[in-house]
Scaffold this active site. Structure first.
Site, short mmCIF file in Angstrom:
data_model
loop_
_atom_site.label_atom_id
_atom_site.label_comp_id
_atom_site.label_asym_id
_atom_site.label_seq_id
_atom_site.Cartn_x
_atom_site.Cartn_y
_atom_site.Cartn_z
N GLU A 1 0.16 2.96 14.51
CA GLU A 1 -0.97 2.12 14.91
C GLU A 1 -0.74 1.44 16.25
OE1 GLU A 1 0.20 2.24 11.85
OE2 GLU A 1 -1.49 3.01 10.71
N HIS B 1 -5.65 -2.31 1.34
CA HIS B 1 -6.87 -1.55 1.64
C HIS B 1 -8.12 -2.41 1.48
CE1 HIS B 1 -4.00 1.68 1.14
NE2 HIS B 1 -4.88 2.58 1.53
#
Lengths: 469, 357
Positions: free
Chosen positions: B85, B154
Site C-alpha cells: 500500500e 474490513h
C-alpha cells in the site's frame, strides 16, 4: 586519460571489501600516511586486476561475509575506465573543484549554524566523492530524488546553494523547482523518496523519456519498508531507476551492522536486479559506476542498486555528538581515505594541480563561502501570512478564514506586505532567474547534467594563463 | 445540491444505466456500477488518468468497481500492483510529479495504514513544501465502513485521521448519482482526494445520468465540495455521510410516520474541508442537531461539526448537539456489528433526547 585502470581492493573496518584506484589509494588504516597530502602520491601500477571474490594479497578476508557471493558484481567487474575515458584534464579538475566547493559550502553552513543563522545543518563531509561522482553522471533528462544530505548532488544539478541553506534556516521547506533542475525536494522521512522515484521512473518509461531516475538513500534507510517496496516495485515493472545507497557506516548512532546482516548491495539479488558496490570515496569510480548503472536503466533493462561505501566524517547533524558512539581511531582511519585528498593526490600525480591552480581554487572557495554567508544572513523571514500559502491548489475555506483572522492581528510592521520586500524578491528564498550569476563563478548553477570543466573564475582576478597550472 | 432530490426519488429519471444502447426506459444501477461508469468517463476524458491497486485489473476489483476497465484501457492504464500500500501511494506521487493523474484503490479501509506516511507526510504536504510548484492530483479510493459481516480490518472508518491532515480533501459518497459525479470530480481535482465509498451501499440502486461529468455539469464544481440537504424537514436536523445517510433517511421516515416529526437530513459529502452552511442554515430553522457516523466519537467528524455549530449557531440551538456514532472500541466481531453501528433506533433515541431539553 584518468588512471583508473589499476584497481585495488581494501577491507573496511566493517568487513566490507571495496575497490579503489591504486593511484588514488590512501594508506592502510594502520599505516602512517606515506606522504603529505600535497605530494604526488603516485604509486607503481599494480599489474592486473584482482579476481572478484578473491582477496587481494595482503588483505585477507575478514570473515565469510567479506566478499560477495560468486556471480555478483563488484566494481572490478565493470570496465570502469571505459566509462570515464572521455574526461578531459579540465573535467578531471572540475570534479575536484566541485568537491572542494561543496565541502567549503558545508563548512560555512556548519559555522552559520553555530552562529545561530541556521537552525540545523546536516553535513555531507566525507561523502563528496559519492555525490559529485554520481551527480555528474546525470544528464539533463535524468531526475534525481535526494534524501536530505545530498548537497553535493544539488550542486551538480544546478540548485542554488543558498536555496539549500534556506531550508535549514527555516525560511522555506524546499526552495527550488524540481522540474527545472531534475532534482526533487529533500525528503526527510528516510526512504520515502524511493517510492516517488519508482513511480516517476515508471512514468518516464511510458513517456519514452531518454532519461532515468536516480534515488539517494542511506544504510539506515535500507531498513525502511518503503525502500524494500521500491526495490520490489522497480524490479517487477522494470523501471529505469538507479538506487544509489551511500553507506556512510552510521545512521545517527547505529552502525550499518544493526541495519543488515548481509551487505546492502547483496539485497538486490533477492529482488531480481543487478547491484554493485563501489568505493564511495573515489570520485572517478563513483562517476564510472553511476554512468554504467544509468546506461543500464536508460536502455530499459530495469533498476540497478549501487552501494557506495563511504563515511560520514561529521556528526549526523549539528545537533548530534558522535563522540558518544564512535571512536576517534575509526574516524582517523577514514580521514586517511578522505575523498578530496585522494583526488588531489591523483591530480597532482598527473600534473594537473600545481601550486598556482591550488591557490586559485582556495581563493575561489573562500569567495564562494563569503558570498554564500552574506546571502544567507541577508535572508529575511517570510511574510507571516505566507504560512497559509499553498495548502491546497483549490482554496480551502477554513484556511482562508484563519488567514484573514490571523492577518487582522498583525501590526503593520509585523509583516504586512506593504512595508516588506515582496516575497518573490527576497534573497535566497528560492532559485529564480537572475540568481545564477550572483556568485560570479561558473559552478554548474542553472545547469543540470554533465560535467563542468574546471576553470576557476574569481571576480576581480584575471584568469590565469593555462601554462600556470 | 444536484443529487438531493434523487435520494427521495423526486428527480426525474433521465437516461438508462448503460452508456450505449439507449434503453427505452431508465434502468437503475448500483453505486458500484455508478463509480465504474464515472471512472470510465474520467479515463476516456484524460489519457493521463490511470487506475492502480490490488486486483483492480484482471479481476476488476474485489467489489468490481473497476470491472472491465483494464480490458477497455489496457494494462498500462489499469495496473495490478504488488501488495504494497505504501508503494501504491508513493509511486502514485512520483507518477503525479511526472504529469499523471493516478486513481489508487486501497482494497479495504483497514489496509490504508501501511500507506499512512506516504499519504499524510508526502501526498498531503508536497504542494505546500514546494511552495506550490508541485501538484499531486491523486485520488485514493477506499471502501469504508461496516455492515457486511466481514472479518477484522474490513469494516473501519478511518476518515478522521485524514481530515486532521492539512492538504487532503476527504469526501464520502452516499448515493449512485453522487458517486458517479464525485469520482469524476475527485479525479479532475488538482489536489489529492481521499475518496470514501460506503461499501455496504455498493449494491443500492438508483437511476443515474451516465453522461460524462462535462456534459452533466459543465463547470464540474457541484457535488464534491458541498454538503446537501437530502430530505427537507422542520423539527430537527440529522447530519450524516457515506453509509449513514441512508440510515438517517430511514430514521426520518419512521419518525414522520410514528411521531409526526419532520426531520431534515443533510449529507455532508465533503468531510474536509467541511461545507457547514447548509447545516448551519438547517440548525437555525430546527434548533436541534444530531450527527451520525460509524466512526468512533472521540475526536471525530461529529466532534468538529458539533464544535463549529456551537461556535456559529449557539443562540439557535434548543438543545446540545448530540451524536450517534460507533463506540470507542475497536471494530467488533461481525456478529456484534449490528450493536456497534448507528441504526434507526439509536438515532430516534437521540432525537427524543434532543426534544427532552
Amino acid at each position: 586519460m584518468p588512471s583508473v585502470t589499476e584497481l585495488m581492493q581494501l577491507l573496511t573496518p566493517t568487513g566490507h571489501r571495496i575497490t579503489v584506484a591504486s593511484r588514488a589509494r590512501t594508506p592502510e588504516p594502520d599505516a602512517p600516511p606515506a606522504a603529505p597530502p600535497d605530494r604526488p602520491a603516485d604509486t607503481p601500477p599494480t599489474p592486473g586486476r584482482p579476481t572478484p571474490g578473491r582477496p587481494t594479497p595482503g588483505h585477507p578476508k575478514a570473515g565469510p561475509d567479506a566478499g560477495p557471493p560468486s556471480g555478483e558484481l563488484t566494481a572490478v567487474d565493470i570496465d570502469l575506465p571505459a566509462y570515464v575515458a572521455d574526461l578531459t584534464d579540465d573535467e578531471l579538475f572540475g570534479l575536484y573543484r566541485d568537491m572542494v566547493l561543496v565541502r567549503r559550502m558545508d563548512e560555512e553552513a556548519t559555522s552559520l549554524q553555530r552562529q545561530g543563522e541556521l537552525g540545523l545543518w546536516a553535513s555531507l563531509r566525507g561523502q563528496e566523492a559519492a555525490q559529485v561522482g554520481s551527480g555528474r553522471a546525470l544528464g539533463p533528462d535524468d531526475m534525481a530524488f535526494p534524501s536530505y544530505r545530498e548537497h553535493g548532488v544539488a550542486w551538480c544539478r544546478g540548485v542554488d546553494p543558498a536555496a539549500v541553506l534556506a531550508i535549514f534556516r527555516g525560511v522555506n521547506l524546499g526552495g527550488w523547482d524540481p522540474a527545472t533542475h531534475g532534482f526533487a525536494l529533500y525528503s526527510i522521512v528516510v526512504g520515502s523518496q524511493t517510492l516517488h522515484a519508482a513511480g516517476y521512473a515508471m512514468g518516464m518509461t511510458w513517456d519514452r523519456s531518454a532519461g532515468a531516475a536516480i534515488v539517494y538513500f542511506g544504510d539506515g534507510a535500507s531498513s525502511e519498508g518503503d525502500v524494500n517496496e521500491a526495490f520490489g516495485w522497480a524490479s517487477v515493472f522494470s523501471v529505469p531507476l538507479v538506487f544509489f545507497c551511500q553507506n556512510n557506516q552510521w545512521a545517527i548512532s547505529e552502525p550499518t551492522r544493526r541495519q543488515s546482516r548481509t551487505e546492502i548491495f547483496h539485497r538486490a539479488a533477492g529482488f531480481g536486479f543487478p547491484s554493485v558496490r563501489v568505493d564511495g570515496n573515489d570520485v572517478l569510480a563513483c562517476l564510472a559506476v553511476s554512468r554504467w548503472a544509468l546506461a543500464i536503466a536508460r536502455a530499459g533493462r530495469g533498476p540497478v542498486l549501487v552501494e557506495a561505501v563511504t563515511y560520514r566524517m561529521g556528526a549526523h547533524t549539528t545537533a548530534d555528538d558522535p563522540t558518544r558512539y564512535r571512536s576517534p581511531v575509526e574516524l582517523e582511519v577514514w580521514r586517511r581515505r578522505d575523498p578530496l585528498d585522494r583526488m588531489r593526490a591523483h591530480l597532482a600525480a598527473r600534473g594537473l594541480l600545481g601550486e598556482e591552480r591550488d591557490r586559485h581554487l582556495a581563493l575561489e572557495a573562500d569567495t564562494f563561502a563569503h558570498e554564500l554567508r552574506a546571502r544567507c544572513t541577508a535572508m529575511l523571514d517570510p511574510d507571516p501570512t505566507s504560512l497559509f500559502d499553498h495548502v491546497q491548489v483549490t482554496e480551502n475555506g477554513l484556511v482562508a478564514e484563519q488567514r484573514s483572522a490571523f492577518a487582522a492581528t498583525l501590526d503593520p510592521g509585523d509583516g504586512g506586505t506593504d512595508d516588506r520586500l515582496d516575497r518573490e524578491d527576497r534573497p535566497g528564498t528560492g532559485d529564480r532567474p537572475g540568481t545564477e550569476d550572483r556568485l560570479g563563478v561558473r559552478n554548474g548553477l542553472g545547469v543540470k547534467g554533465g560535467l563542468v570543466a574546471g576553470e576557476t573564475h574569481v571576480p576581480g582576478e584575471t584568469q590565469l594563463p593555462g601554462e600556470a597550472w | 445540491m444536484t443529487s438531493g432530490a434523487v435520494i427521495t426519488g423526486e428527480q426525474p429519471a433521465e437516461v438508462g444505466g448503460e452508456r450505449t444502447g439507449e434503453p427505452a426506459t431508465p434502468v437503475p444501477i448500483t453505486l458500484a456500477k455508478a463509480l465504474n461508469l464515472g471512472l470510465r468517463s474520467a479515463m476516456a476524458a484524460d489519457p493521463k488518468v490511470i487506475v492502480m491497486g490490488e486486483d483492480v485489473g484482471t479481476l476488476g476489483g474485489v467489489f468490481r468497481v473497476t470491472d472491465g476497465l483494464q480490458k477497455e484501457f489496457g494494462e498500462a492504464r489499469v495496473i495490478d500492483t504488488p501488495l504494497a500500500e505504501s508503494a501504491i501511494i508513493g509511486t502514485a506521487i512520483g507518477l503525479a510529479m511526472r504529469g499523471y493523474r493516478p486513481v489508487c484503490e486501497i482494497q479495504f479501509d483497514g489496509f490504508v495504514y501501511p500507506a499512512f506516511d506516504q499519504i499524510v507526510s508526502q501526498l498531503a504536504k508536497l504542494h505546500y513544501r514546494s511552495g506550490g510548484r508541485i501538484r499531486l492530483p491523486v485520488t485514493i479510493r477506499i471502501p469504508f465502513g461496516g455492515g457486511i459481516g466481514a472479518v477484522e480490518h474490513h469494516s473501519e472508518s478511518p476518515e478522521a485521521y485524514f481530515c486532521h491532515t492539512a492538504g487532503l480533501k476527504v469526501v464520502a459518497c452516499s448515493h449512485p448519482v453522487d458517486a458517479h459525479q464525485m469520482i469524476q470530480q475527485a479525479i479532475r481535482s488538482d489536489d489529492p482526494v481521499i475518496f470514501l465509498e460506503p461499501k455496504r451501499r455498493y449494491w443500492e440502486k438508483a437511476v443515474v445520468d451516465p453522461r460524462p461529468l462535462g456534459e452533466v455539469s459543465p463547470d464540474g464544481t457541484t457535488g464534491l465540495h458541498s454538503s446537501a440537504v437530502v430530505r427537507a424537514g422542520t423539527d430537527a436536523t440529522l447530519v450524516g455521510y457515506g453509509p449513514t445517510v441512508r440510515t438517517c433517511l430511514d430514521a426520518a421516515e419512521v419518525s414522520a410516520a410514528d411521531d409526526g416529526r419532520s426531520l431534515e437530513v443533510v449529507d455532508l459529502r465533503s468531510l474536509s474541508p467541511l461545507d457547514l452552511e447548509p447545516v448551519l442554515a438547517s440548525v437555525r430553522r430546527t434548533g436541534r442537531l444530531v450527527v451520525v457516523h460509524e466512526a468512533p466519537s472521540n475526536v471525530s467528524v461529529s466532534a468538529e461539526v458539533a464544535a463549529r455549530v456551537a461556535e456559529q449557531a449557539f443562540y439557535s440551538l434548543e438543545a446540545p448537539v448530540l451524536r450517534v456514532t460507533g463506540f470507542d472500541t475497536p471494530y467488533p466481531p461481525a456478529r456484534l456489528e449490528d450493536h456497534y453501528l448507528p441504526d434507526v433506533d439509536r438515532i430516534l433515541d437521540a432525537v427524543d433526547r434532543s426534544f427532552g431539553y
